[in-house]
Design a protein around this motif. Structure first.
Motif, mmCIF file in Angstrom:
data_model
loop_
_atom_site.group_PDB
_atom_site.id
_atom_site.type_symbol
_atom_site.label_atom_id
_atom_site.label_comp_id
_atom_site.label_asym_id
_atom_site.label_seq_id
_atom_site.Cartn_x
_atom_site.Cartn_y
_atom_site.Cartn_z
ATOM 1 N N LYS A 47 0.830 -1.214 0.000
ATOM 2 C CA LYS A 47 0.000 0.000 0.000
ATOM 3 C C LYS A 47 0.855 1.251 0.000
ATOM 4 C CE LYS A 47 -2.029 0.991 3.857
ATOM 5 N NZ LYS A 47 -2.941 0.883 5.016
ATOM 6 N N ARG A 48 1.934 1.246 0.745
ATOM 7 C CA ARG A 48 2.791 2.435 0.831
ATOM 8 C C ARG A 48 3.602 2.646 -0.448
ATOM 9 N NH1 ARG A 48 1.523 0.873 5.748
ATOM 10 N NH2 ARG A 48 1.299 2.463 7.394
ATOM 11 N N ILE A 49 3.945 1.575 -1.135
ATOM 12 C CA ILE A 49 4.599 1.711 -2.441
ATOM 13 C C ILE A 49 3.674 2.445 -3.406
ATOM 14 C CG2 ILE A 49 5.415 0.433 -4.469
ATOM 15 C CD1 ILE A 49 6.374 -1.746 -2.530
ATOM 16 N N VAL A 50 2.407 2.049 -3.416
ATOM 17 C CA VAL A 50 1.416 2.700 -4.292
ATOM 18 C C VAL A 50 1.228 4.160 -3.890
ATOM 19 C CG1 VAL A 50 -1.001 2.691 -5.017
ATOM 20 C CG2 VAL A 50 0.238 0.529 -4.783
ATOM 21 N N ASN A 51 1.132 4.439 -2.596
ATOM 22 C CA ASN A 51 0.932 5.815 -2.137
ATOM 23 C C ASN A 51 2.111 6.710 -2.507
ATOM 24 O OD1 ASN A 51 -1.494 5.071 -1.011
ATOM 25 N ND2 ASN A 51 -0.699 4.833 1.063
ATOM 26 N N THR A 52 3.327 6.194 -2.382
ATOM 27 C CA THR A 52 4.515 6.971 -2.740
ATOM 28 C C THR A 52 4.543 7.264 -4.230
ATOM 29 O OG1 THR A 52 5.747 5.918 -0.939
ATOM 30 C CG2 THR A 52 7.028 7.039 -2.633
ATOM 31 N N ALA A 53 4.258 6.251 -5.049
ATOM 32 C CA ALA A 53 4.224 6.452 -6.497
ATOM 33 C C ALA A 53 3.141 7.451 -6.887
ATOM 34 C CB ALA A 53 3.986 5.113 -7.200
ATOM 35 N N ASN A 54 2.007 7.379 -6.212
ATOM 36 C CA ASN A 54 0.908 8.298 -6.507
ATOM 37 C C ASN A 54 1.286 9.734 -6.172
ATOM 38 O OD1 ASN A 54 -1.768 8.913 -7.324
ATOM 39 N ND2 ASN A 54 -2.417 8.976 -5.191
ATOM 40 N N ALA A 55 2.004 9.929 -5.081
ATOM 41 C CA ALA A 55 2.440 11.269 -4.698
ATOM 42 C C ALA A 55 3.422 11.860 -5.706
ATOM 43 C CB ALA A 55 3.077 11.231 -3.311
ATOM 44 N N LEU A 56 4.236 11.000 -6.310
ATOM 45 C CA LEU A 56 5.276 11.475 -7.235
ATOM 46 C C LEU A 56 4.733 11.773 -8.628
ATOM 47 C CD1 LEU A 56 8.186 9.072 -6.212
ATOM 48 C CD2 LEU A 56 8.007 11.513 -5.709
ATOM 49 N N VAL A 57 3.905 10.888 -9.185
ATOM 50 C CA VAL A 57 3.496 11.043 -10.592
ATOM 51 C C VAL A 57 1.986 10.989 -10.798
ATOM 52 C CG1 VAL A 57 5.660 10.099 -11.479
ATOM 53 C CG2 VAL A 57 3.767 8.549 -11.002
ATOM 54 N N GLY A 58 1.219 10.998 -9.726
ATOM 55 C CA GLY A 58 -0.220 10.830 -9.870
ATOM 56 C C GLY A 58 -0.967 12.026 -10.409
ATOM 57 N N SER A 59 -0.329 13.187 -10.470
ATOM 58 C CA SER A 59 -1.059 14.400 -10.854
ATOM 59 C C SER A 59 -1.042 14.689 -12.355
ATOM 60 C CB SER A 59 -0.478 15.605 -10.105
ATOM 61 O OG SER A 59 0.893 15.782 -10.423
ATOM 62 N N VAL A 60 -0.293 13.947 -13.159
ATOM 63 C CA VAL A 60 -0.270 14.170 -14.607
ATOM 64 C C VAL A 60 -1.466 13.481 -15.232
ATOM 65 C CG1 VAL A 60 2.241 14.368 -14.625
ATOM 66 C CG2 VAL A 60 1.184 12.154 -15.042
ATOM 67 N N ARG A 61 -1.737 13.794 -16.523
ATOM 68 C CA ARG A 61 -2.870 13.164 -17.196
ATOM 69 C C ARG A 61 -2.684 11.650 -17.231
ATOM 70 N NH1 ARG A 61 -6.975 14.613 -20.269
ATOM 71 N NH2 ARG A 61 -6.263 16.782 -20.417
ATOM 72 N N GLY A 62 -3.702 10.936 -16.805
ATOM 73 C CA GLY A 62 -3.585 9.481 -16.742
ATOM 74 C C GLY A 62 -2.574 9.037 -15.704
ATOM 75 N N GLY A 63 -2.400 9.861 -14.686
ATOM 76 C CA GLY A 63 -1.329 9.642 -13.717
ATOM 77 C C GLY A 63 -1.377 8.299 -13.028
ATOM 78 N N LEU A 64 -2.564 7.755 -12.794
ATOM 79 C CA LEU A 64 -2.642 6.472 -12.101
ATOM 80 C C LEU A 64 -2.049 5.341 -12.937
ATOM 81 C CD1 LEU A 64 -6.129 6.552 -10.323
ATOM 82 C CD2 LEU A 64 -3.856 6.772 -9.312
ATOM 83 N N GLY A 65 -2.006 5.528 -14.253
ATOM 84 C CA GLY A 65 -1.338 4.541 -15.100
ATOM 85 C C GLY A 65 0.156 4.519 -14.838
ATOM 86 N N TYR A 66 0.755 5.705 -14.747
ATOM 87 C CA TYR A 66 2.188 5.791 -14.434
ATOM 88 C C TYR A 66 2.451 5.325 -12.999
ATOM 89 C CZ TYR A 66 2.027 8.803 -18.557
ATOM 90 O OH TYR A 66 1.814 9.307 -19.814
ATOM 91 N N VAL A 67 1.507 5.631 -12.106
ATOM 92 C CA VAL A 67 1.624 5.147 -10.728
ATOM 93 C C VAL A 67 1.679 3.618 -10.720
ATOM 94 C CG1 VAL A 67 0.393 4.910 -8.532
ATOM 95 C CG2 VAL A 67 0.526 7.140 -9.660
ATOM 96 N N SER A 68 0.812 3.004 -11.519
ATOM 97 C CA SER A 68 0.764 1.540 -11.582
ATOM 98 C C SER A 68 2.082 0.967 -12.085
ATOM 99 C CB SER A 68 -0.385 1.091 -12.500
ATOM 100 O OG SER A 68 -1.628 1.551 -12.010
ATOM 101 N N ILE A 69 2.626 1.553 -13.148
ATOM 102 C CA ILE A 69 3.884 1.051 -13.728
ATOM 103 C C ILE A 69 5.019 1.189 -12.731
ATOM 104 C CG2 ILE A 69 5.580 1.395 -15.577
ATOM 105 C CD1 ILE A 69 3.198 2.406 -17.309
ATOM 106 N N LEU A 156 6.038 0.841 -21.725
ATOM 107 C CA LEU A 156 4.659 0.920 -21.246
ATOM 108 C C LEU A 156 4.266 2.366 -20.943
ATOM 109 C CD1 LEU A 156 4.498 -2.180 -18.852
ATOM 110 C CD2 LEU A 156 3.513 -1.956 -21.143
ATOM 111 N N CYS A 157 5.203 3.149 -20.416
ATOM 112 C CA CYS A 157 4.921 4.565 -20.133
ATOM 113 C C CYS A 157 4.661 5.336 -21.435
ATOM 114 C CB CYS A 157 6.087 5.193 -19.375
ATOM 115 S SG CYS A 157 6.214 4.707 -17.640
ATOM 116 N N ILE A 158 5.473 5.066 -22.456
ATOM 117 C CA ILE A 158 5.282 5.747 -23.746
ATOM 118 C C ILE A 158 3.925 5.400 -24.337
ATOM 119 C CG2 ILE A 158 6.117 5.865 -26.137
ATOM 120 C CD1 ILE A 158 8.960 5.439 -25.017
ATOM 121 N N LEU A 159 3.581 4.108 -24.311
ATOM 122 C CA LEU A 159 2.283 3.694 -24.852
ATOM 123 C C LEU A 159 1.144 4.282 -24.024
ATOM 124 C CD1 LEU A 159 0.667 2.048 -26.848
ATOM 125 C CD2 LEU A 159 0.993 0.031 -25.397
ATOM 126 N N TRP A 160 1.308 4.307 -22.699
ATOM 127 C CA TRP A 160 0.256 4.855 -21.843
ATOM 128 C C TRP A 160 0.053 6.346 -22.086
ATOM 129 C CZ3 TRP A 160 -3.616 2.814 -19.406
ATOM 130 C CH2 TRP A 160 -4.330 3.589 -18.487
#
Length: 398
Positions: A47-69, A156-160
């Motif tokens: 859960k904390r890995i996801v939260n950290t990734a979300n804080a870093l890149v979650g605000s861009v368009r489609g950010g949750l996709g980059y968070v997932s990667i 995957l980031c480029i395609l996303w």
């Protein structure tokens, strides 16, 4: 005395090969890494890995996709199992993306495709299996998987990026610097583990098997003492789940030794080498032919059996062609794990279907663009071996 069976094969040889197939120090790493994954998921590390990734890149368009990667890449560096990673992260990330307005099929396809990073990024269960079968350094394979895992993540980031633009995916509110810092600090214990393991493997401070023990003990300590989300009452459930998953792999390893012995007696490796002989003077062509064979096989066979059956068959030709065995191992593992995304077997597809609550037909349509991007990376690695060998030499100090 033992009962003989036709053609000189007997139960004593069967028992000896079954035992030797599972009797490996390197294979001991498998249950420990699986156990570590169980502790991480129940102890709040995932859960904390996801939260950290979300804080870093979650605000861009489609950010949750980059968070997932990003979350998959970090989680992959701790677990080493695509199926476990898909089950753990899919249950967290897919509902989160759907609630944010993403298409269920698209985000499920991304999660499925992204999780094949787990067998590529160290630590990797398939790499341990291949290393034991081929007699190749598991540490060298682990270090060789870092660059390909990054290549796959970038693809995957480029395609996303284009998917997010096409679907006009929403953007999340940008978090303040204080919130980002808080998420990073909260996730430091989770993020420190993969860095510590990679440092230890590269410096030779511990072996892959010892790294598995360290990962399990570390995850247990963090879950129980630091985050306090893992309770003593959960330990038996974690251990039983890890034991079940490990037993499948260990039984496959034992059985594969029998099939390997039978193929050796039947001279199958020599026959395959003679078939591939016209390509031995052209290593790149040999790799492409091997890729075609493996990709065909993995559509109907799971990763571990494929590695155990094909490794002793292909290695003589690989060595005769002068191909770097560590490089071949990394590329071969990638060939094998792509089968996790292809029906009818497609283990990761089935797990992702359950996590995303969609049927297989929708799943296959959703995953194919991401699978195509990963196949392109595979072909580039075959055509340009230096993209794997140079980073591998750097990480191993070679």
């Amino acid at each position: 005395m033992y009962d003989a069976v036709p053609d000189g094969f007997n139960s004593q040889i069967l028992a000896q090969n079954l035992f030797s197939g599972a009797d490996s120090f390197s294979m001991m790493a498998v249950p420990f890494f699986i156990m570590a994954g169980e502790f991480m998921n129940r102890g709040g590390i995932t859960k904390r890995i996801v939260n950290t990734a979300n804080a870093l890149v979650g605000s861009v368009r489609g950010g949750l996709g980059y968070v997932s990667i990003l979350a998959i890449l970090v989680f992959a560096s701790m677990v080493g199992s695509a199926v476990a990673s898909t089950a753990f992260l899919g249950a967290i990330l897919i509902p989160m993306m759907v609630r944010a307005g993403y298409k269920r099929d698209t985000c499920t396809g991304l999660i499925a495709a992204g999780n094949i990073l787990s067998p590529i990024m160290p630590p990797s269960v398939p790499m341990i299996v291949f290393g034991v079968q081929a007699g190749v350094s598991v540490t060298e394979l682990f270090m060789g998987g870092i660059a390909p895992a990054c290549y796959l993540s970038i693809s995957l980031c480029i395609l996303w990026f284009f998917v997010a633009k096409r679907d006009k995916l929403p953007t999340a509110p940008r978090q303040s610097a204080k919130e980002v810092l808080k998420a990073i600090v909260d996730g430091l214990w989770a993020l420190a583990l993969p860095l510590f393991i990679l440092w230890g493997l590269r410096s030779g401070k511990f072996t892959p098997t010892e790294a598995g023990v360290i990962a399990a003990v570390y995850a247990l300590f963090v879950g129980l003492v630091v985050y306090r989300e893992l309770k003593l009452s959960m330990l038996m459930e974690c251990l039983v789940s890890a034991a079940k998953s490990s037993s499948i792999i260990m039984f496959l390893a034992a059985a594969a030794m029998v099939s390997s012995w039978m193929m050796t007696v039947a001279n199958v490796p020599a026959i395959v080498t003679s078939i591939l002989a016209p390509f031995i003077e052209h290593p790149t062509l040999l790799m492409l032919v091997t890729c075609g064979i493996v990709l065909l096989v993995v559509t109907s066979m799971d990763v571990t059996p494929t590695i155990m059956i094909l490794t002793p068959v292909l290695m003589p030709a690989v060595k005769a062609a002068g191909i770097n065995t560590g490089y071949f191992g990394v590329v071969f593992i990638l060939m094998c794990v792509l089968g996790l995304l292809t029906p009818p077997v497609g283990t990761v597809l089935n797990v992702a279907c359950g996590a995303g609550k969609i049927n297989m037909e929708r799943m296959v349509k959703a995953v194919w663009p991401f699978l195509l991007a990963e196949v392109i990376i595979l072909l580039l690695m075959i055509l340009f071996p230096a993209t794997v060998i140079v980073p591998m030499n750097f990480f191993t100090g070679g």
